[in-house]
Design an enzyme around this catalytic site. Structure first.
Site, PDB file in Angstrom:
ATOM      1  N   ASN A 269       0.830  -1.199  -0.099  1.00 28.84           N
ATOM      2  CA  ASN A 269      -0.072  -0.109   0.013  1.00 28.84           C
ATOM      3  C   ASN A 269       0.930   1.370   0.112  1.00 28.84           C
ATOM      4  OD1 ASN A 269      -1.904   2.002   0.481  1.00 28.84           O
ATOM      5  ND2 ASN A 269      -2.183   1.471   2.427  1.00 28.84           N
ATOM      6  N   TRP A 270       0.990   1.986  -1.194  1.00 33.98           N
ATOM      7  CA  TRP A 270       1.804   2.827  -1.457  1.00 33.98           C
ATOM      8  C   TRP A 270       1.336   4.248  -0.570  1.00 33.98           C
ATOM      9  CZ3 TRP A 270       4.049   2.939  -7.169  1.00 33.98           C
ATOM     10  CH2 TRP A 270       4.459   1.609  -7.352  1.00 33.98           C
ATOM     11  N   LYS A 271       0.133   4.345  -0.448  1.00 34.45           N
ATOM     12  CA  LYS A 271      -0.602   5.480   0.180  1.00 34.45           C
ATOM     13  C   LYS A 271      -0.165   6.640  -0.902  1.00 34.45           C
ATOM     14  CE  LYS A 271      -0.061   3.213   4.680  1.00 34.45           C
ATOM     15  NZ  LYS A 271      -0.070   3.540   6.139  1.00 34.45           N
TER      16      LYS A 271
ATOM     17  N   HIS B 282      -9.345   1.459   4.513  1.00 28.35           N
ATOM     18  CA  HIS B 282      -8.311   1.860   5.424  1.00 28.35           C
ATOM     19  C   HIS B 282      -8.447   2.698   6.426  1.00 28.35           C
ATOM     20  CE1 HIS B 282      -4.146   2.784   6.241  1.00 28.35           C
ATOM     21  NE2 HIS B 282      -3.852   1.801   5.765  1.00 28.35           N
TER      22      HIS B 282
ATOM     23  N   GLU C 115      -6.608   4.911   7.664  1.00 30.54           N
ATOM     24  CA  GLU C 115      -6.532   6.405   7.422  1.00 30.54           C
ATOM     25  C   GLU C 115      -7.561   6.991   6.845  1.00 30.54           C
ATOM     26  OE1 GLU C 115      -2.678   5.694   5.375  1.00 30.54           O
ATOM     27  OE2 GLU C 115      -1.942   5.164   7.303  1.00 30.54           O
TER      28      GLU C 115
ATOM     29  N   GLU D 281      -5.540  -4.925  10.491  1.00 27.44           N
ATOM     30  CA  GLU D 281      -4.324  -3.616  10.592  1.00 27.44           C
ATOM     31  C   GLU D 281      -4.770  -3.154  11.831  1.00 27.44           C
ATOM     32  OE1 GLU D 281      -2.410  -2.540   6.805  1.00 27.44           O
ATOM     33  OE2 GLU D 281      -4.033  -1.344   7.003  1.00 27.44           O
TER      34      GLU D 281
ATOM     35  N   GLY E  50       2.285   2.372  10.682  1.00 32.63           N
ATOM     36  CA  GLY E  50       3.295   3.448  10.509  1.00 32.63           C
ATOM     37  C   GLY E  50       3.779   4.001  11.678  1.00 32.63           C
TER      38      GLY E  50
ATOM     39  N   SER F 232       3.261  -1.950  10.276  1.00 32.98           N
ATOM     40  CA  SER F 232       4.755  -1.993  10.517  1.00 32.98           C
ATOM     41  C   SER F 232       5.350  -3.239  10.100  1.00 32.98           C
ATOM     42  CB  SER F 232       5.106  -1.364  11.982  1.00 32.98           C
ATOM     43  OG  SER F 232       4.708  -0.211  12.128  1.00 32.98           O
TER      44      SER F 232
ATOM     45  N   GLY G 279       3.051  -1.067   4.328  1.00 36.23           N
ATOM     46  CA  GLY G 279       2.839   0.030   3.984  1.00 36.23           C
ATOM     47  C   GLY G 279       4.010   0.937   3.710  1.00 36.23           C
ATOM     48  N   GLY G 280       4.888   1.504   4.814  1.00 31.46           N
ATOM     49  CA  GLY G 280       6.181   2.129   4.548  1.00 31.46           C
ATOM     50  C   GLY G 280       6.895   1.121   3.870  1.00 31.46           C
TER      51      GLY G 280
HETATM   52  P1  PGA Z   1       2.690   0.314   7.542  1.00 33.35           P
HETATM   53  O1  PGA Z   1       1.351   0.665   7.019  1.00 33.35           O
HETATM   54  O2  PGA Z   1       3.421  -0.935   7.030  1.00 33.35           O
HETATM   55  O3  PGA Z   1       3.619   1.605   7.256  1.00 33.35           O
HETATM   56  O4  PGA Z   1       2.467   0.293   9.099  1.00 33.35           O
HETATM   57  C1  PGA Z   1       0.203  -0.355   6.725  1.00 33.35           C
HETATM   58  C2  PGA Z   1      -0.791  -0.023   5.949  1.00 33.35           C
HETATM   59  O5  PGA Z   1      -1.070   1.242   6.487  1.00 33.35           O
HETATM   60  O6  PGA Z   1      -1.376  -0.750   5.197  1.00 33.35           O
END
Ligand code: PGA
Length: 236
Positions: free
Chosen positions: A6-8, A93, A95, A159, A165, A195, A216-217
């Site tokens: 997930n590149w956001k 998600h 966010e 999640e 994050g 994470s 994500g990251g």
């Molecule tokens: P993260 O994000 O790996 O940076 O914690 C995961 C996600 O939001 O899907």
């Protein structure tokens, strides 16, 4: 195993093309039973689809609207994604729940429309930190999952919001317990997210009931993402 990146809100179209081009070479010899997908922002989807054409790496969107078309300024429909060659979408998600007013109900509407249109769907669920501390994790997961129905193209991502994050991860036991709750409600693959890094992927992906990861990251860095995919490919 499915490893989804997930590149956001990261990587322009040209950056996406460059990343995908290196990724496809890096993963070309990957063995084992692992599916890989990337979820770029809308404006980078076409570049990712083009660069990854004729590879096994799938491309997904980060969101989709529940209506087919109409007066919904700023929204993107499932048909628009399908025509681009997009194969899947995330919905709900944390966010989007936190910053964009997403609710269980809007998640359910997005998921239903996307599935009907032929997209694969990764629906995101997970408890906030205070909910875990108050012993409400199971109740939260039950509420969030209750709006979804089983479907061959549905995947759930567990999640825990406090792990996204933040560098904090659920312990393998916490992940296993949450995945058990979700799988007792719906018989679908369940990914862990929050994470995930090359350093902890082995422990997390090795848990029973963990069918992959939503990253994500670490999915923005080629070596980290490829490393997680390689770890997944070694898990029987
Ligand atoms: P993260 O994000 O790996 O940076 O914690 C995961 C996600 O939001 O899907």
């Amino acid at each position: 195993m499915l490893i989804a990146g997930n590149w956001k809100m990261n990587k322009t179209a040209s950056e996406a093309a460059e990343f995908c081009s290196t990724l496809k070479h890096r993963l070309s010899g990957i063995g084992g039973d692992v599916d890989v997908a990337v979820f770029p922002p809308f404006t980078s989807l076409a570049a990712a689809v083009r660069t990854l054409a004729e590879t096994e790496i799938a491309v997904g969107a980060q969101n989709v609207h529940w209506e087919a078309e109409g007066a919904f300024t700023g929204e993107i429909s499932a048909a628009m994604l399908r025509e681009l060659g997009v194969y899947a979408t995330l919905v709900g998600h944390s966010e989007r729940r936190q910053y964009c007013g997403e609710t269980d109900e809007t998640l359910a509407r997005r998921a239903a429309t996307a599935l009907e249109s032929g997209l694969f769907v990764i629906a995101c669920v997970g408890e906030l930190e205070w909910e875990r501390e108050a012993g409400e994790t199971e109740a939260v997961l039950r509420r969030q999952v209750s709006v979804l129905s089983e479907d061959d193209r549905l995947v759930i991502a567990y999640e825990p919001v406090w792990a996204i994050g933040t560098g904090k991860t659920a312990t393998p036991d916490q992940a296993r317990e949450a995945h058990e709750v979700i799988k007792s409600l719906l018989d679908v693959p369940v990914l862990y997210g929050g994470s995930v890094t090359p350093g902890n992927a082995d422990d997390l992906l090795g848990q029973p009931g963990v069918d992959g990861a939503l990253v994500g990251g670490a999915s923005l860095d080629l070596e980290s993402f490829a490393g997680i995919c390689e770890t997944a490919s070694r898990i029987p």
